[in-house]
Design a protein around this motif. Sequence first.
Motif, PDB file in Angstrom:
ATOM      1  N   GLN A  38       0.829  -1.208   0.000  1.00  0.00           N
ATOM      2  CA  GLN A  38       0.000   0.000   0.000  1.00  0.00           C
ATOM      3  C   GLN A  38       0.860   1.253   0.000  1.00  0.00           C
ATOM      4  O   GLN A  38       0.579   2.215  -0.721  1.00  0.00           O
ATOM      5  N   LYS A  39       1.948   1.240   0.791  1.00  0.00           N
ATOM      6  CA  LYS A  39       2.858   2.391   0.828  1.00  0.00           C
ATOM      7  C   LYS A  39       3.526   2.594  -0.530  1.00  0.00           C
ATOM      8  O   LYS A  39       3.636   3.722  -1.017  1.00  0.00           O
ATOM      9  N   LYS A  40       3.990   1.495  -1.129  1.00  0.00           N
ATOM     10  CA  LYS A  40       4.656   1.595  -2.431  1.00  0.00           C
ATOM     11  C   LYS A  40       3.694   2.088  -3.503  1.00  0.00           C
ATOM     12  O   LYS A  40       4.057   2.889  -4.358  1.00  0.00           O
ATOM     13  N   ARG A  41       2.451   1.611  -3.448  1.00  0.00           N
ATOM     14  CA  ARG A  41       1.454   2.013  -4.430  1.00  0.00           C
ATOM     15  C   ARG A  41       1.177   3.515  -4.327  1.00  0.00           C
ATOM     16  O   ARG A  41       1.085   4.212  -5.339  1.00  0.00           O
ATOM     17  N   ALA A  42       1.082   4.021  -3.102  1.00  0.00           N
ATOM     18  CA  ALA A  42       0.845   5.453  -2.897  1.00  0.00           C
ATOM     19  C   ALA A  42       2.029   6.272  -3.407  1.00  0.00           C
ATOM     20  O   ALA A  42       1.848   7.301  -4.076  1.00  0.00           O
ATOM     21  N   ASN A  43       3.239   5.808  -3.114  1.00  0.00           N
ATOM     22  CA  ASN A  43       4.436   6.524  -3.555  1.00  0.00           C
ATOM     23  C   ASN A  43       4.562   6.504  -5.071  1.00  0.00           C
ATOM     24  O   ASN A  43       4.865   7.524  -5.695  1.00  0.00           O
ATOM     25  N   ASN A  44       4.319   5.341  -5.688  1.00  0.00           N
ATOM     26  CA  ASN A  44       4.384   5.232  -7.140  1.00  0.00           C
ATOM     27  C   ASN A  44       3.350   6.135  -7.796  1.00  0.00           C
ATOM     28  O   ASN A  44       3.625   6.774  -8.817  1.00  0.00           O
ATOM     29  N   GLY A  45       2.166   6.191  -7.215  1.00  0.00           N
ATOM     30  CA  GLY A  45       1.103   7.035  -7.767  1.00  0.00           C
ATOM     31  C   GLY A  45       1.474   8.502  -7.737  1.00  0.00           C
ATOM     32  O   GLY A  45       1.225   9.239  -8.696  1.00  0.00           O
ATOM     33  N   SER A  46       2.104   8.944  -6.646  1.00  0.00           N
ATOM     34  CA  SER A  46       2.487  10.350  -6.548  1.00  0.00           C
ATOM     35  C   SER A  46       3.603  10.681  -7.530  1.00  0.00           C
ATOM     36  O   SER A  46       3.611  11.757  -8.132  1.00  0.00           O
TER      37      SER A  46
ATOM     38  N   SER B 213       2.071  10.864 -11.004  1.00  0.00           N
ATOM     39  CA  SER B 213       1.315  12.106 -11.124  1.00  0.00           C
ATOM     40  C   SER B 213       2.254  13.291 -11.356  1.00  0.00           C
ATOM     41  O   SER B 213       1.983  14.152 -12.202  1.00  0.00           O
TER      42      SER B 213
END
Length: 85
Positions: free
Chosen positions: A15-23, A26
Amino acid sequence: MANIKSAIKRVEVNQKKRANNGSQLSAMRTEIKRVEQLVEANDTDNAKAAYQSASKHIDKAAQKGIIHKNAANRQKARLAKKVNA
């Protein structure tokens, strides 16, 4: 939901990696849009500077595996073509 401790940790890490990758994705897209806007406004000096920044973001995303390296090269080539035109 996972019951095993290691599986719970994997879920949290993912979940942390997914949030970081998304930012990061973006931020990369924002830089690309900024270059395209400057090209449309015929602001070549600022477009070239923005291209350098966008290129850096694209390379970083490819390096971290967020996008494929060929996709990164394609995006950079298309942006360079627009800036130089």
